[in-house]
Enzyme design. Structure first.
Site, mmCIF file in Angstrom:
data_model
loop_
_atom_site.group_PDB
_atom_site.id
_atom_site.type_symbol
_atom_site.label_atom_id
_atom_site.label_comp_id
_atom_site.label_asym_id
_atom_site.label_seq_id
_atom_site.Cartn_x
_atom_site.Cartn_y
_atom_site.Cartn_z
ATOM 1 N N ILE A 10 0.936 -1.274 -0.011
ATOM 2 C CA ILE A 10 -0.152 0.013 0.025
ATOM 3 C C ILE A 10 0.694 1.202 0.055
ATOM 4 O O ILE A 10 0.393 2.406 -0.582
ATOM 5 C CB ILE A 10 -0.969 -0.092 1.054
ATOM 6 C CG1 ILE A 10 -2.287 0.925 1.151
ATOM 7 C CG2 ILE A 10 -0.236 0.355 2.539
ATOM 8 C CD1 ILE A 10 -3.337 0.731 1.820
ATOM 9 N N ASN A 23 -3.676 1.610 15.385
ATOM 10 C CA ASN A 23 -4.644 1.691 16.697
ATOM 11 C C ASN A 23 -5.005 2.813 17.549
ATOM 12 O O ASN A 23 -4.329 3.879 16.856
ATOM 13 C CB ASN A 23 -3.542 0.637 17.534
ATOM 14 C CG ASN A 23 -2.161 1.510 17.891
ATOM 15 O OD1 ASN A 23 -1.998 2.424 18.427
ATOM 16 N ND2 ASN A 23 -1.212 0.770 17.268
ATOM 17 N N GLY A 31 2.539 -4.337 11.041
ATOM 18 C CA GLY A 31 1.720 -4.566 9.953
ATOM 19 C C GLY A 31 1.744 -3.480 8.976
ATOM 20 O O GLY A 31 2.895 -2.924 8.978
ATOM 21 N N ASP A 33 0.719 -0.446 9.441
ATOM 22 C CA ASP A 33 0.778 0.753 10.313
ATOM 23 C C ASP A 33 2.351 0.780 10.184
ATOM 24 O O ASP A 33 2.975 2.024 10.185
ATOM 25 C CB ASP A 33 0.347 0.538 11.671
ATOM 26 C CG ASP A 33 0.156 1.961 12.491
ATOM 27 O OD1 ASP A 33 0.369 2.846 11.858
ATOM 28 O OD2 ASP A 33 -0.111 1.778 13.794
HETATM 29 N N1 AR6 Z 1 0.333 -3.339 2.480
HETATM 30 C C1 AR6 Z 1 -0.763 -3.702 1.898
HETATM 31 N N2 AR6 Z 1 -1.549 -4.666 3.144
HETATM 32 C C2 AR6 Z 1 -0.553 -5.048 3.922
HETATM 33 C C3 AR6 Z 1 0.745 -4.420 4.086
HETATM 34 C C4 AR6 Z 1 1.194 -3.423 3.237
HETATM 35 N N3 AR6 Z 1 2.528 -2.837 3.236
HETATM 36 N N4 AR6 Z 1 1.204 -5.160 5.239
HETATM 37 C C5 AR6 Z 1 0.181 -5.714 5.824
HETATM 38 N N5 AR6 Z 1 -0.868 -5.906 5.127
HETATM 39 P P1 AR6 Z 1 -2.571 -5.370 9.989
HETATM 40 P P2 AR6 Z 1 -4.926 -4.939 11.592
HETATM 41 C C6 AR6 Z 1 -2.082 -6.351 5.087
HETATM 42 O O1 AR6 Z 1 -1.997 -6.475 10.861
HETATM 43 O O2 AR6 Z 1 -5.246 -6.219 11.503
HETATM 44 C C7 AR6 Z 1 -0.632 -2.494 13.791
HETATM 45 O O3 AR6 Z 1 0.198 -3.331 14.994
HETATM 46 C C8 AR6 Z 1 -2.154 -7.730 6.081
HETATM 47 O O4 AR6 Z 1 -1.624 -9.130 5.313
HETATM 48 O O5 AR6 Z 1 -1.674 -4.325 9.334
HETATM 49 O O6 AR6 Z 1 -5.975 -4.069 11.646
HETATM 50 C C9 AR6 Z 1 -1.374 -1.325 14.422
HETATM 51 O O7 AR6 Z 1 -0.819 -0.737 14.949
HETATM 52 C C10 AR6 Z 1 -3.371 -7.704 6.447
HETATM 53 O O8 AR6 Z 1 -4.445 -8.460 5.573
HETATM 54 O O9 AR6 Z 1 -3.774 -4.589 10.633
HETATM 55 C C11 AR6 Z 1 -2.551 -2.032 15.272
HETATM 56 O O10 AR6 Z 1 -2.113 -2.454 16.528
HETATM 57 C C12 AR6 Z 1 -4.014 -6.233 6.637
HETATM 58 O O11 AR6 Z 1 -2.832 -5.634 5.658
HETATM 59 C C13 AR6 Z 1 -2.803 -3.502 14.625
HETATM 60 O O12 AR6 Z 1 -1.582 -3.845 13.966
HETATM 61 C C14 AR6 Z 1 -4.327 -5.703 7.607
HETATM 62 O O13 AR6 Z 1 -3.202 -6.106 8.840
HETATM 63 C C15 AR6 Z 1 -3.869 -3.235 13.720
HETATM 64 O O14 AR6 Z 1 -4.252 -4.585 13.167
#
Ligand code: AR6
Length: 165
Positions: A10, A23, A31, A33
């Site tokens: 992204i 968060n 992730g 973020d």
């Molecule tokens: N580009 C696109 N999608 C991604 C990327 C990227 N660079 N990286 C991960 N994903 P998550 P949540 C996908 O964990 O579940 C953080 O610590 C990933 O495979 O990023 O809402 C925050 O600070 C998944 O399908 O977000 C919060 O504490 C999706 O993005 C917490 O994680 C969302 O995964 C939020 O958790």
């Protein structure tokens, strides 16, 4: 509005705004973020501290600069933490509708979304996809393209099937 899907990262999307799965502390994390803060640089965190001194509520959205990313803005949303027992689906759908409302305030026409709550927060992937697609399609907005960005092939295929079905 067109709802589209691409496979990729992204942080490199050439859109007006990228949505961050943040968060409620709004001080970075893992992730998406973590990737957004690394790619955007320190200006993103500085703007988070300045604009969100008390953080952001679950289900809500707010914007900062995108720093060094191609996009102009980051629209931060806070999804519900399914793993911690936050299972109210309206908190997840409101991330998408609130993000579009913030995009409209900014005048953003192209917005890239991750699958909010579907990673570290553990929301079941198929339902996270249905919530994203149904809410994006059901919300009135001036945004012209909502681009779902899938990080892996299986997620891309599942989003594509939901969009085509
Ligand atoms: N580009 C696109 N999608 C991604 C990327 C990227 N660079 N990286 C991960 N994903 P998550 P949540 C996908 O964990 O579940 C953080 O610590 C990933 O495979 O990023 O809402 C925050 O600070 C998944 O399908 O977000 C919060 O504490 C999706 O993005 C917490 O994680 C969302 O995964 C939020 O958790």
């Amino acid at each position: 509005m067109d709802v589209t899907v691409v496979r990729g990262d992204i942080t490199t999307q050439d859109v007006d705004a990228v949505v961050n799965a943040a968060n409620s502390r709004m001080r970075g994390g893992g992730g998406v973020d973590g990737a957004i803060h690394r790619a955007g640089g320190p200006a993103v965190l500085e703007d988070c501290v300045r604009r969100f001194p008390h953080g952001l509520a679950t289900g809500d959205a707010g914007w900062t600069t995108a720093g060094n990313m191609p996009a102009e803005w980051v629209i931060h949303v806070v999804g519900p933490n399914y793993n911690a027992g936050q299972r109210d689906r309206s908190l997840l759908t409101s991330c998408y509708s609130r993000a579009l409302a913030v995009a409209d305030e900014l005048g953003a026409r192209g917005v890239a979304f991750p699958l909010v709550s579907a990673g570290i927060y553990g929301w079941p992937k198929d339902d996270a996809i249905a919530a994203a697609v149904d809410t994006l399609r059901g919300t009135d907005t001036h945004v012209e393209e909502a681009r779902l960005v899938a990080f892996d092939a299986a997620t891309y295929d599942a989003i594509k099937a939901a969009l085509d079905g």
